[in-house]
Design a protein around this motif. Structure first.
Motif, PDB file in Angstrom:
ATOM      1  N   ALA A  15      -9.379  -0.456 -16.441  1.00  0.00           N
ATOM      2  CA  ALA A  15     -10.264   0.198 -15.490  1.00  0.00           C
ATOM      3  C   ALA A  15     -10.824  -0.846 -14.541  1.00  0.00           C
ATOM      4  O   ALA A  15     -11.291  -1.912 -14.960  1.00  0.00           O
ATOM      5  CB  ALA A  15     -11.401   0.912 -16.217  1.00  0.00           C
ATOM      6  N   ILE A  16     -10.742  -0.574 -13.239  1.00  0.00           N
ATOM      7  CA  ILE A  16     -11.302  -1.469 -12.223  1.00  0.00           C
ATOM      8  C   ILE A  16     -12.757  -1.052 -12.038  1.00  0.00           C
ATOM      9  O   ILE A  16     -13.050   0.030 -11.529  1.00  0.00           O
ATOM     10  CB  ILE A  16     -10.525  -1.366 -10.896  1.00  0.00           C
ATOM     11  CG1 ILE A  16      -9.025  -1.539 -11.145  1.00  0.00           C
ATOM     12  CG2 ILE A  16     -11.038  -2.395  -9.919  1.00  0.00           C
ATOM     13  CD1 ILE A  16      -8.649  -2.847 -11.788  1.00  0.00           C
ATOM     14  N   MET A  17     -13.692  -1.931 -12.461  1.00  0.00           N
ATOM     15  CA  MET A  17     -15.114  -1.585 -12.466  1.00  0.00           C
ATOM     16  C   MET A  17     -15.945  -2.752 -11.970  1.00  0.00           C
ATOM     17  O   MET A  17     -15.445  -3.884 -11.841  1.00  0.00           O
ATOM     18  CB  MET A  17     -15.576  -1.197 -13.886  1.00  0.00           C
ATOM     19  CG  MET A  17     -14.728  -0.138 -14.567  1.00  0.00           C
ATOM     20  SD  MET A  17     -15.306   0.279 -16.227  1.00  0.00           S
ATOM     21  CE  MET A  17     -16.787   1.188 -15.816  1.00  0.00           C
ATOM     22  N   SER A  18     -17.213  -2.483 -11.730  1.00  0.00           N
ATOM     23  CA  SER A  18     -18.201  -3.512 -11.405  1.00  0.00           C
ATOM     24  C   SER A  18     -19.533  -3.071 -11.986  1.00  0.00           C
ATOM     25  O   SER A  18     -19.810  -1.869 -12.112  1.00  0.00           O
ATOM     26  CB  SER A  18     -18.322  -3.726  -9.890  1.00  0.00           C
ATOM     27  OG  SER A  18     -18.832  -2.575  -9.256  1.00  0.00           O
ATOM     28  N   GLU A  19     -20.352  -4.079 -12.348  1.00  0.00           N
ATOM     29  CA  GLU A  19     -21.648  -3.753 -12.952  1.00  0.00           C
ATOM     30  C   GLU A  19     -22.543  -2.994 -11.990  1.00  0.00           C
ATOM     31  O   GLU A  19     -23.277  -2.099 -12.380  1.00  0.00           O
ATOM     32  CB  GLU A  19     -22.323  -5.044 -13.414  1.00  0.00           C
ATOM     33  CG  GLU A  19     -23.637  -4.823 -14.153  1.00  0.00           C
ATOM     34  CD  GLU A  19     -24.218  -6.128 -14.670  1.00  0.00           C
ATOM     35  OE1 GLU A  19     -25.364  -6.100 -15.153  1.00  0.00           O
ATOM     36  OE2 GLU A  19     -23.520  -7.163 -14.593  1.00  0.00           O
ATOM     37  N   ARG A  20     -22.490  -3.383 -10.712  1.00  0.00           N
ATOM     38  CA  ARG A  20     -23.233  -2.689  -9.661  1.00  0.00           C
ATOM     39  C   ARG A  20     -22.308  -2.465  -8.474  1.00  0.00           C
ATOM     40  O   ARG A  20     -21.220  -3.035  -8.400  1.00  0.00           O
ATOM     41  CB  ARG A  20     -24.447  -3.520  -9.217  1.00  0.00           C
ATOM     42  CG  ARG A  20     -25.446  -3.828 -10.325  1.00  0.00           C
ATOM     43  CD  ARG A  20     -26.617  -4.636  -9.785  1.00  0.00           C
ATOM     44  NE  ARG A  20     -26.163  -5.814  -9.049  1.00  0.00           N
ATOM     45  CZ  ARG A  20     -25.849  -6.979  -9.624  1.00  0.00           C
ATOM     46  NH1 ARG A  20     -25.943  -7.111 -10.939  1.00  0.00           N
ATOM     47  NH2 ARG A  20     -25.438  -7.996  -8.891  1.00  0.00           N
ATOM     48  N   ALA A  21     -22.760  -1.628  -7.558  1.00  0.00           N
ATOM     49  CA  ALA A  21     -21.929  -1.317  -6.403  1.00  0.00           C
ATOM     50  C   ALA A  21     -21.684  -2.547  -5.541  1.00  0.00           C
ATOM     51  O   ALA A  21     -20.639  -2.665  -4.896  1.00  0.00           O
ATOM     52  CB  ALA A  21     -22.580  -0.204  -5.574  1.00  0.00           C
TER      53      ALA A  21
END
Length: 243
Positions: free
Chosen positions: A111-117
Motif C-alpha cells: 500500500a502506498i501511504m503517508s502518515e500525513r497528507a
C-alpha cells in the motif's frame, strides 16, 4: 332433724373458733418480728465510707455515630464517605494515514501511504507501522489497520487520496535493506506525460510502479527499466524492473 341442726351449728362454731385462733397466732408472730426489727440498733456509717457521686461525662458528637449508622431512614448520614472517581475519557483515535494506491507484486501486496497528507509517501506492507497505526491486511477492496489494539477497516475507494499524484519515495522494505538514494533537485527530471512508457514511484528496492494510463505492452524498455505484467487473482500486476 333438730339434733342434726344442733350438730351442724356446733361444728360451725368450732371452725370459727379455730380460725380466730389461727389469725391471732399470726398477728402475735408478726407483732413480735416487728418489735425485734424496731429494737435492732443500726451502727452509723462513717462519713468517709460514703461513695462519691458518679462522674458525669460530657456529651460528645461521636457518641451519636452508632445511632446515625443504624438509622434506616437516613442512609446519607453514613460516616463512610464514598468518593466517586470518574473514569478517564477514552483516548481519541488519530486521523488515519493517507492512502494513495495499492500495488500487487509477486512478493505481496504493498500500500502506498503517508502518515500525513503533507508527509513523504512510502510503500507499506502487512506488519509495517505507519504513524500510530499498523497495517494488518490490504487487498483490492479493503484495508485493515490496528491502533491501540483496535482494528479499523476501510474501503479502498473511501480512503484513497485522489488530491494529487504519488510522489516517488523509498518503501519501508527498501529502507531496511539499505540507505535510500536521494536525487538532487537539479538532476531531477520533469515527470513524464500521462500515458508515456516510463517507470513510476519506487515501491521496493529496484522495483518501480507503472504510471497511471501507461498502455505500453509488456517488455517495453525505458530509462534502464523493463516493463513486466504478471496476472494475479486481483488483476494484472504491472511493474518496472532493472533491465
Amino acid at each position: 332433724m333438730k339434733n342434726k341442726i344442733l350438730l351442724l351449728n356446733a361444728v360451725l362454731l368450732v371452725s370459727i373458733a379455730a380460725g380466730l385462733w389461727r389469725l391471732r397466732e399470726a398477728w402475735v408472730s408478726a407483732r413480735a418480728r416487728e418489735q425485734a426489727i424496731l429494737s435492732r440498733r443500726v451502727a452509723p456509717r462513717p462519713v468517709g465510707s460514703v461513695p462519691p457521686d458518679p462522674r458525669i461525662e460530657p456529651v460528645l458528637a461521636t457518641g451519636y455515630a452508632d445511632i446515625a449508622e443504624k438509622m434506616l431512614f437516613a442512609k446519607d448520614r453514613n460516616p463512610t464517605v464514598v468518593v466517586e472517581v470518574k473514569p478517564e475519557p477514552p483516548k481519541p483515535m488519530p486521523k488515519l494515514p493517507a492512502l494513495y494506491g495499492v500495488m500487487n507484486l509477486l512478493d505481496g501486496t504493498t500500500a502506498i501511504m503517508s502518515e500525513r497528507a503533507d508527509a513523504k509517501h512510502v510503500g507499506v506492507r502487512p506488519g509495517d507501522k505507519i504513524g500510530e497505526f499498523t497495517l494488518v491486511a490490504v487487498n483490492r477492496d479493503e484495508i485493515t489497520l490496528t491502533w491501540e489494539g483496535k482494528e479499523v477497516t476501510r474501503k479502498i475507494d473511501d480512503m484513497i487520496d485522489r488530491t494529487g499524484p504519488v510522489q516517488p519515495a523509498p518503501s519501508i522494505a527498501a529502507r531496511r535493506s539499505g540507505p535510500a538514494v536521494v536525487v538532487p533537485a537539479a538532476q531531477s527530471q520533469a515527470p513524464p506525460k500521462k500515458g508515456d512508457p516510463a517507470p513510476g514511484v519506487e515501491v521496493a528496492k529496484g522495483i518501480r510502479a507503472c504510471q497511471p494510463g501507461d498502455a505500453s505492452p509488456a517488455g517495453t524498455v525505458a530509462d534502464g527499466y523493463k516493463k513486466l505484467v504478471t496476472p494475479t487473482p486481483f488483476g494484472d500486476s504491472c511493474r518496472w524492473v532493472p533491465q
